[in-house]
Structures are given as structure tokens and as C-alpha cells.
Design a protein around this motif. Structure first.
Motif, PDB file in Angstrom:
ATOM      1  N   GLU A 201       0.832  -1.204   0.000  1.00 35.93           N
ATOM      2  CA  GLU A 201       0.000   0.000   0.000  1.00 35.93           C
ATOM      3  C   GLU A 201       0.867   1.255   0.000  1.00 35.93           C
ATOM      4  O   GLU A 201       0.591   2.217  -0.741  1.00 35.93           O
ATOM      5  N   ASP A 202       1.908   1.248   0.808  1.00 40.79           N
ATOM      6  CA  ASP A 202       2.803   2.408   0.867  1.00 40.79           C
ATOM      7  C   ASP A 202       3.488   2.656  -0.479  1.00 40.79           C
ATOM      8  O   ASP A 202       3.805   3.806  -0.815  1.00 40.79           O
ATOM      9  N   ALA A 203       3.726   1.576  -1.227  1.00 36.53           N
ATOM     10  CA  ALA A 203       4.389   1.700  -2.530  1.00 36.53           C
ATOM     11  C   ALA A 203       3.397   1.977  -3.659  1.00 36.53           C
ATOM     12  O   ALA A 203       3.807   2.133  -4.815  1.00 36.53           O
ATOM     13  N   GLY A 204       2.103   2.019  -3.326  1.00 38.83           N
ATOM     14  CA  GLY A 204       1.093   2.281  -4.350  1.00 38.83           C
ATOM     15  C   GLY A 204       0.862   1.103  -5.274  1.00 38.83           C
ATOM     16  O   GLY A 204       0.474   1.272  -6.435  1.00 38.83           O
ATOM     17  N   ILE A 205       1.074  -0.103  -4.749  1.00 39.23           N
ATOM     18  CA  ILE A 205       0.928  -1.324  -5.546  1.00 39.23           C
ATOM     19  C   ILE A 205      -0.226  -2.153  -4.992  1.00 39.23           C
ATOM     20  O   ILE A 205      -0.262  -2.464  -3.796  1.00 39.23           O
ATOM     21  N   THR A 206      -1.165  -2.517  -5.847  1.00 37.00           N
ATOM     22  CA  THR A 206      -2.282  -3.361  -5.436  1.00 37.00           C
ATOM     23  C   THR A 206      -1.806  -4.798  -5.255  1.00 37.00           C
ATOM     24  O   THR A 206      -1.137  -5.355  -6.133  1.00 37.00           O
ATOM     25  N   LEU A 207      -2.120  -5.393  -4.122  1.00 34.76           N
ATOM     26  CA  LEU A 207      -1.770  -6.785  -3.845  1.00 34.76           C
ATOM     27  C   LEU A 207      -2.978  -7.664  -4.112  1.00 34.76           C
ATOM     28  O   LEU A 207      -4.034  -7.489  -3.504  1.00 34.76           O
ATOM     29  N   GLU A 208      -2.828  -8.604  -5.038  1.00 31.94           N
ATOM     30  CA  GLU A 208      -3.926  -9.512  -5.376  1.00 31.94           C
ATOM     31  C   GLU A 208      -3.428 -10.948  -5.344  1.00 31.94           C
ATOM     32  O   GLU A 208      -2.316 -11.239  -5.797  1.00 31.94           O
ATOM     33  N   TYR A 209      -4.252 -11.836  -4.794  1.00 34.70           N
ATOM     34  CA  TYR A 209      -3.861 -13.240  -4.675  1.00 34.70           C
ATOM     35  C   TYR A 209      -4.515 -14.096  -5.757  1.00 34.70           C
ATOM     36  O   TYR A 209      -5.685 -13.898  -6.094  1.00 34.70           O
ATOM     37  N   GLN A 210      -3.746 -15.038  -6.247  1.00 31.56           N
ATOM     38  CA  GLN A 210      -4.263 -15.984  -7.219  1.00 31.56           C
ATOM     39  C   GLN A 210      -5.273 -16.908  -6.555  1.00 31.56           C
ATOM     40  O   GLN A 210      -5.024 -17.446  -5.471  1.00 31.56           O
TER      41      GLN A 210
END
Length: 253
Positions: A201-210
Motif C-alpha cells: 500500500e505504501d508503494a502504491g501497488i495493489t496486492l492480489e492473490y491468485q
């Protein structure tokens, strides 16, 4: 940026464009370079604009890095590439001898020679196993690139060892993603235990799981067995059939 990040490279190495990137942003996935991995591995490649091969990770004995499963008339069996040593970076792992190559070629021929699409891949595997390999990583990367190319998966492959990211754990994953301009990180489900959502979140990257439920397909030798090497769907239902299997899980990923 490293040579492997060159956007003028071949189809399986080039940056993806089109609907996936437009809808979800630039997607990065990261995984060790496994030997003839299962269908879910290729679904991660399909979802990705850049797929990082974690070749500088520690080799793990008894993992999927040097072996995978195929189906025989008597059930599943391992195809195992013999290696020297049980530790060190994956990129440094050496193959012990050449005897395994003929064993793997004959095993594929014996189990899949009568499969509907064996002839599409027979020459490719024969050529691969006719070549002497010293590096497990080089063998695995060759197979991954070639099979992804045949499946027309528009994804760039980058080796982690070519990126100067000095960090470990989840921080390294985030920094690799940032280095590659990721908007989205497509993670394996097993990484929930060590991923830190706050870092993404701090890096502005969405984390999504397979989310991957292995689809059923026409398979030889009785009861269906899931999670076999990708060679099983490829040789049983072919390139188009395997692409269809990947499409069936994309919307739910």
C-alpha cells in the motif's frame, strides 16, 4: 535497466499490452523457475505483464524446482532432474549427469505417445532432451519461455539476479515490483503468511492473490488427477485446449 528488460525482445519476452494491462494496470508476478510446472504457474504468467524468475533465491531440495509429476497407466510419477548439492542460489545449481535426459524423454513418450497432441510437442521435447544441460536454471528457463511462447502468453520474463535490489523477504518483493513499474502484484496464495499488505500500500501497488481451482480436462488412464505438470494438459488437449483452460480461471483470479 537490465538487458532482459528490453522491450524490443521476442514475443514471450515482450511487455504485454491490451485489455489485461488496461484494466488492472501493469502486473508483476514472481516465482522460482520450476521444472515443467503445473497449469496454475502458467495462469500466473498469463495474468502478468512481467514475470520475475527468482533465480537468486535459495534452492530447496525436494521442491518443484527440479521435479514435477506426470500421469502413467499406473498413476502419477515424478520426473526428477538430478542435481549436485542441496543449497545455494537456484542459478548456481548444477545438473549431475546426462542420464536423466533419455529417461525423461522415454517417460513422456511412454505415457503420452498415444495422447491426441503428442505429435505437436514430440519434436520439441526430443530436441530439449538431446541437448546437454549443466545448469538446472538454464533448463527450466528454456522450458518456461518456450512453452509460454507456444501458449502465446504475452509476458516479459526477467531474472531477479539481473535487477539490483538489495533487500529480503516481502520488502524485496515490493522493491522488485517498484523497480519494474508495477501497479499490481499477482501473488501466490501461499504467500499470505509473509506478505505485508502495508508495504504494498505504501508503494502504491495493489496486492492480489491468485485463486486457482485446477479445471478438469480430458485425461488418459482412468480417474482424473489434478495439479500435474503442464505437459499433461498440453499433450492431452493441445495448445488451444490448454489456453481455454487458462481462460476458465482468469475471471476468478
Amino acid at each position: 535497466m537490465s538487458e532482459s528488460f528490453d522491450r524490443s525482445s521476442t514475443a514471450s519476452e515482450s511487455g504485454a499490452t491490451g485489455s489485461a494491462a488496461d484494466e488492472r494496470g501493469r502486473t508483476v508476478a514472481i516465482h522460482q523457475p520450476n521444472y515443467l510446472p503445473w497449469l496454475g504457474y502458467f495462469e500466473k504468467i498469463k495474468q502478468s505483464d512481467v514475470f520475475v524468475l527468482l533465480d537468486d533465491a535459495e534452492y530447496s531440495s525436494g521442491s518443484w524446482i527440479n521435479r514435477n509429476k506426470i500421469k502413467t497407466p499406473h498413476g502419477w510419477t515424478w520426473l526428477t532432474v538430478p542435481v549436485r548439492g542441496t543449497s545455494g542460489p537456484i542459478a548456481d545449481v548444477e545438473i549431475v549427469d546426462d542420464g536423466w535426459r533419455e529417461t525423461h524423454r522415454k517417460s513422456l513418450q511412454a505415457s503420452y505417445g498415444g495422447a491426441a497432441h503428442y505429435e505437436e510437442f514430440g519434436a520439441f521435447f526430443a530436441a530439449t532432451y538431446a541437448r546437454s544441460w549443466e545448469s538446472l536454471c538454464e533448463l527450466n528457463v528454456h522450458l518456461l519461455r518456450q512453452l509460454a511462447d507456444r501458449l502465446e502468453l504475452d509476458c516479459e520474463f526477467v531474472r531477479a539476479s539481473t535487477l539490483e535490489v538489495d533487500a529480503s523477504g516481502c520488502e524485496r518483493i515490493v522493491r522488485l515490483c517498484a523497480e519494474l513499474g508495477a501497479d499490481r502484484y499477482y501473488s501466490g496464495e501461499g504467500a499470505r503468511s509473509y506478505n505485508d499488505p502495508a508495504l504494498f500500500e505504501d508503494a502504491g501497488i495493489t496486492l492480489e492473490y491468485q485463486s486457482f481451482d485446477p479445471p478438469r480436462y480430458e485425461q488418459r488412464f482412468g480417474e482424473f488427477l489434478p495439479t500435474l505438470s503442464v505437459v499433461d494438459p498440453l499433450l492431452n488437449v493441445g495448445v488451444e485446449g490448454t489456453r481455454d483452460l487458462l481462460e476458465t480461471v482468469t475471471d476468478d483470479a
